[in-house]
Scaffold this motif. Sequence first.
Motif, PDB file in Angstrom:
ATOM      1  N   ASN A  59      -8.952  -8.715 -11.905  1.00 51.61           N
ATOM      2  CA  ASN A  59      -7.851  -7.890 -11.419  1.00 51.61           C
ATOM      3  C   ASN A  59      -6.472  -8.502 -11.642  1.00 51.61           C
ATOM      4  O   ASN A  59      -5.485  -7.927 -11.255  1.00 51.61           O
ATOM      5  N   TYR A  60      -6.415  -9.690 -12.216  1.00 54.61           N
ATOM      6  CA  TYR A  60      -5.117 -10.287 -12.459  1.00 54.61           C
ATOM      7  C   TYR A  60      -5.167 -11.262 -13.611  1.00 54.61           C
ATOM      8  O   TYR A  60      -6.226 -11.707 -14.037  1.00 54.61           O
ATOM      9  N   ALA A  77     -10.213 -19.249  -0.181  1.00 56.06           N
ATOM     10  CA  ALA A  77      -9.727 -18.423   0.934  1.00 56.06           C
ATOM     11  C   ALA A  77      -8.905 -17.248   0.382  1.00 56.06           C
ATOM     12  O   ALA A  77      -7.698 -17.189   0.551  1.00 56.06           O
ATOM     13  N   PRO A  78      -9.583 -16.295  -0.275  1.00 53.29           N
ATOM     14  CA  PRO A  78      -8.853 -15.142  -0.819  1.00 53.29           C
ATOM     15  C   PRO A  78      -8.302 -14.258   0.304  1.00 53.29           C
ATOM     16  O   PRO A  78      -8.870 -14.193   1.391  1.00 53.29           O
ATOM     17  N   THR A  79      -7.201 -13.596   0.013  1.00 49.66           N
ATOM     18  CA  THR A  79      -6.603 -12.694   0.993  1.00 49.66           C
ATOM     19  C   THR A  79      -7.358 -11.371   1.032  1.00 49.66           C
ATOM     20  O   THR A  79      -8.169 -11.070   0.153  1.00 49.66           O
ATOM     21  N   GLU A  80      -7.045 -10.572   2.038  1.00 46.43           N
ATOM     22  CA  GLU A  80      -7.630  -9.231   2.132  1.00 46.43           C
ATOM     23  C   GLU A  80      -7.240  -8.403   0.906  1.00 46.43           C
ATOM     24  O   GLU A  80      -8.049  -7.652   0.366  1.00 46.43           O
ATOM     25  N   ASN A 128     -10.046  -6.696  -1.382  1.00 46.84           N
ATOM     26  CA  ASN A 128     -10.166  -5.242  -1.340  1.00 46.84           C
ATOM     27  C   ASN A 128      -9.337  -4.516  -2.382  1.00 46.84           C
ATOM     28  O   ASN A 128      -9.552  -3.335  -2.606  1.00 46.84           O
ATOM     29  N   GLY A 129      -8.397  -5.200  -2.963  1.00 49.49           N
ATOM     30  CA  GLY A 129      -7.438  -4.534  -3.835  1.00 49.49           C
ATOM     31  C   GLY A 129      -7.974  -4.194  -5.212  1.00 49.49           C
ATOM     32  O   GLY A 129      -8.876  -4.840  -5.737  1.00 49.49           O
ATOM     33  N   ASP A 171       0.829  -1.216   0.000  1.00 50.61           N
ATOM     34  CA  ASP A 171       0.000   0.000   0.000  1.00 50.61           C
ATOM     35  C   ASP A 171       0.856   1.255   0.000  1.00 50.61           C
ATOM     36  O   ASP A 171       0.582   2.207  -0.727  1.00 50.61           O
ATOM     37  N   GLY A 172       1.907   1.270   0.801  1.00 49.91           N
ATOM     38  CA  GLY A 172       2.782   2.429   0.873  1.00 49.91           C
ATOM     39  C   GLY A 172       3.580   2.668  -0.404  1.00 49.91           C
ATOM     40  O   GLY A 172       3.979   3.793  -0.693  1.00 49.91           O
TER      41      GLY A 172
END
Length: 177
Positions: free
Chosen positions: A145-146, A108-111, A115-116, A84-85
């Motif tokens: 998104n990918y 089991a998707p990650t956060e 959200n990305g 994020d940074g």
Amino acid sequence: MIKSLQCLLLVVTLMLTSAPLTTQESHASSVDQPKHVVMLLWRGMTQAEQGFVDEMNQNDNVRITILDADKNRQTLAKHINSLDGLEPDLIYTFGTTITLSLLGSTNAPTEFNNNGTIPVVFNIVSDPIGSKIVDSVDSTQRAQNYTALAILSPMKCSLMSSKNWEASIPWALSLTH
């Protein structure tokens, strides 16, 4: 390998140039700003990454940050937490370990995945279906998104391409295009 790299670079170019813009002013500033590609690597630069970097470096409007986990899951987690940074426009991942750590699995998707909005290109994942990164190669469920670069071509393509070799070796198969 060359055709695969060319296809990957086309996808990356499309992903980098298709970011939604809200105003003409943001469009003008985004054109002037270099696109930021973050590469998450497991074991340093391989030939695949070097080819990617070499092609990206031909474009003055791309800045690359390389984050190498050096085969360490704690280092990898720190790199993922730092994304994020870094504000990347695109993330390139190497291998199954990195890709699953960033995106998670279909069940089991990650956060980050939930959200990305940052596009991800994953490479050198031998079995994205078996590792549950995707449900199928035709799946659109998670493909918004990918995307991925296939490192193994279908047997028929391999055999057909071998017919075109000038010095064909009967027992050799082309595994990349």
